[in-house]
Every structure is written in C-alpha cells, then in structure tokens.
Write a protein that holds these residues in place. Structure first.
Motif, mmCIF file in Angstrom:
data_model
loop_
_atom_site.group_PDB
_atom_site.id
_atom_site.type_symbol
_atom_site.label_atom_id
_atom_site.label_comp_id
_atom_site.label_asym_id
_atom_site.label_seq_id
_atom_site.Cartn_x
_atom_site.Cartn_y
_atom_site.Cartn_z
ATOM 1 N N UNK A 153 4.393 10.920 9.187
ATOM 2 C CA UNK A 153 4.820 12.083 8.417
ATOM 3 C C UNK A 153 5.716 11.775 7.240
ATOM 4 N N UNK A 154 5.846 10.503 6.869
ATOM 5 C CA UNK A 154 6.687 10.124 5.740
ATOM 6 C C UNK A 154 5.891 9.295 4.734
ATOM 7 N N UNK A 155 6.248 9.434 3.462
ATOM 8 C CA UNK A 155 5.607 8.661 2.396
ATOM 9 C C UNK A 155 6.273 7.294 2.340
ATOM 10 N N UNK A 156 5.487 6.246 2.531
ATOM 11 C CA UNK A 156 6.048 4.901 2.658
ATOM 12 C C UNK A 156 5.209 3.890 1.878
ATOM 13 N N UNK A 157 5.746 2.683 1.799
ATOM 14 C CA UNK A 157 5.012 1.529 1.285
ATOM 15 C C UNK A 157 4.789 0.579 2.459
ATOM 16 N N UNK A 158 3.535 0.190 2.687
ATOM 17 C CA UNK A 158 3.211 -0.731 3.776
ATOM 18 C C UNK A 158 2.793 -2.073 3.185
ATOM 19 N N UNK A 159 3.628 -3.107 3.324
ATOM 20 C CA UNK A 159 3.267 -4.435 2.829
ATOM 21 C C UNK A 159 2.096 -5.009 3.621
ATOM 22 N N UNK A 160 1.200 -5.694 2.927
ATOM 23 C CA UNK A 160 0.054 -6.317 3.571
ATOM 24 C C UNK A 160 -0.262 -7.611 2.824
ATOM 25 N N UNK A 220 0.804 -1.216 0.000
ATOM 26 C CA UNK A 220 0.000 0.000 0.000
ATOM 27 C C UNK A 220 0.843 1.275 0.000
ATOM 28 N N UNK A 221 0.408 2.225 -0.812
ATOM 29 C CA UNK A 221 0.960 3.574 -0.778
ATOM 30 C C UNK A 221 0.375 4.262 0.455
ATOM 31 N N UNK A 222 1.226 4.867 1.292
ATOM 32 C CA UNK A 222 0.737 5.390 2.569
ATOM 33 C C UNK A 222 1.585 6.556 3.065
ATOM 34 N N UNK A 223 1.040 7.251 4.047
ATOM 35 C CA UNK A 223 1.787 8.267 4.798
ATOM 36 C C UNK A 223 1.776 7.830 6.256
ATOM 37 N N UNK A 224 2.957 7.540 6.780
ATOM 38 C CA UNK A 224 3.082 7.043 8.150
ATOM 39 C C UNK A 224 4.127 7.866 8.895
#
Length: 231
Positions: free
Chosen positions: A118-125, A112-116
């Motif tokens: 305060x940073x733009x990240x990729x979160x695997x799911x 997933x494209x995400x903001x975590x």
C-alpha cells in the motif's frame, strides 16, 4: 447533431458497453476509457510507452517529474515528484518495459517504481533478477482527457501511483483514489531500438530547464556570498 457529435456519442456508448462486461474486468474498462479519451485533442501520453523508451513521468499535482532520491533518515532509495525535466536529470529517467498482456514496468538502472504493502516505493533489483511483481502497472486513461493517465498496481488492484502538490508520495487511503494527484503525463528522453519517433517530436533530449550548476560553481558562489557578508 454534428458529425463529431455523432462520433462522440457512439464512442461513449461503446465505452460503457465495454465497461459493463464482467469478463475481462479492469482491462475492459481501460479499453473503454481509451476509446472516449482518444477523441479529445491533445498529446496522448501512451505514445511514449514503448519498449526500450526512456521517459519521464510528470505529476499533474506537483508539476514535476518522479525521481529517485536517497532518504535522509533511512539512507534507502525512495521517490518523490519534484524532479527536473530533461536530459540533465538522470535520476528522473525511467526505462519502459512492456509485458505480453499490455502491462508495464518502469525502472532506473534496475531500481523499480512500485507499490508495495500500500505504499509507493523503489525496489532495487539487478539485470539477472526477475522484475518485482509489485512493480507491474496497468495504465489507464483519464476519462475525457487525451493528455493524462493513471498507473494502477496489478499486484494491488485499486491502488494508484499518486503524489501531492509538494511532490510527496500519497498514502492510503489517498493512494486508492483516482483524482488529480494520481494523474500523470509523459515526456520522452530517448527512443528505444527500432522505435519510430513521433511526427511532432522535432527535438528529443532537449532539457526544458537550465542545467544545474556544477558542484565547483555552487561552492564558489557560496564562498563569495560568505565573504560579502563578512565584510
């Protein structure tokens, strides 16, 4: 005043009336901005934000697509905005997931494209897991433009997807600003089940760029170049 001028004036008045309402917050302002932007000629990027569609998200700052890559330092999945356009670039393809309240998730094979934090990240799911809360976005129109949109984090209001001209993710406080670095357009790859194609989309899945060379071709070219230099 012309007929179109009257329409534009009424649209602006309606937009600011909506935006002035406290109840509803960002959703009211989003609706107001969309009212104004809908009068501007151009391809509305929202038309591709339908459930099951596979799209590409193009940064107006870098002129390239958001893609998933592997970090050379951490070996983790990250993203940048220097991807190619078209079917040959699957790591720059995003499946659109729509929520009941008009928000969106975007994932590539459940990454997933995400903001975590305060940073733009990729979160695997995975298919069996619930979509990460950090990956939920509110889409906003760019006032006065019918071709660009913003992606605001629902989990962290006031934080937006953004990339600089080199395609690197924006960091705070840049990520909290709405400017060209946080403006995006969309490109359709495939339509989801039951989604009717747009009338002017005569070609879908047609790459805008030439296919990258195969590994064998690239290796052969490199070998030939080395032989030439040796001579």
């Amino acid at each position: 005043m012309s007929f179109l001028g009257n329409i534009s004036k009424k649209a602006v008045e309606k937009a600011y009336n909506l935006a002035s309402k406290v109840e509803g917050g960002r959703d009211y302002f989003t609706s107001a901005t969309h009212t104004v932007s809908s009068l501007v000629a151009g391809k509305n990027p929202r038309v591709y934000l339908k459930p099951g569609n596979v799209i590409q998200i193009i940064s107006r700052s870098s002129g390239r697509t958001i893609q998933i890559v592997v970090s050379q330092t951490t070996n983790q999945l990250i993203c940048d905005a220097i991807g190619g356009t078209g079917a040959y670039y699957p790591n720059a393809h995003w499946l659109v997931v729509c929520t009941k309240n008009g928000h969106y998730y975007f994932h590539n094979n459940y990454n997933y494209l995400a903001i975590k934090d305060g940073e733009i990240v990729i979160i695997p799911s995975s298919i069996n897991e619930k979509s990460p809360v950090e990956a939920e976005f509110l889409v906003q129109d760019v006032l006065g433009s019918a071709q660009a949109i913003y992606f605001e984090s629902v989990h962290m209001p006031g934080y937006f997807l953004g990339f600089n001209e080199d395609g690197n993710p924006s960091n705070a406080p840049k990520i909290q600003r709405k400017d060209r670095s946080s403006q995006f357009e969309t490109h359709i790859i495939t339509y989801g089940p039951g989604i009717q194609p747009e009338k002017d989309d005569t070609k879908v899945e047609t790459p805008a760029e030439a296919a990258p060379p195969s590994h064998l071709a690239a290796a052969s070219a490199s070998s030939n170049q080395s032989d030439t230099q040796a001579k």
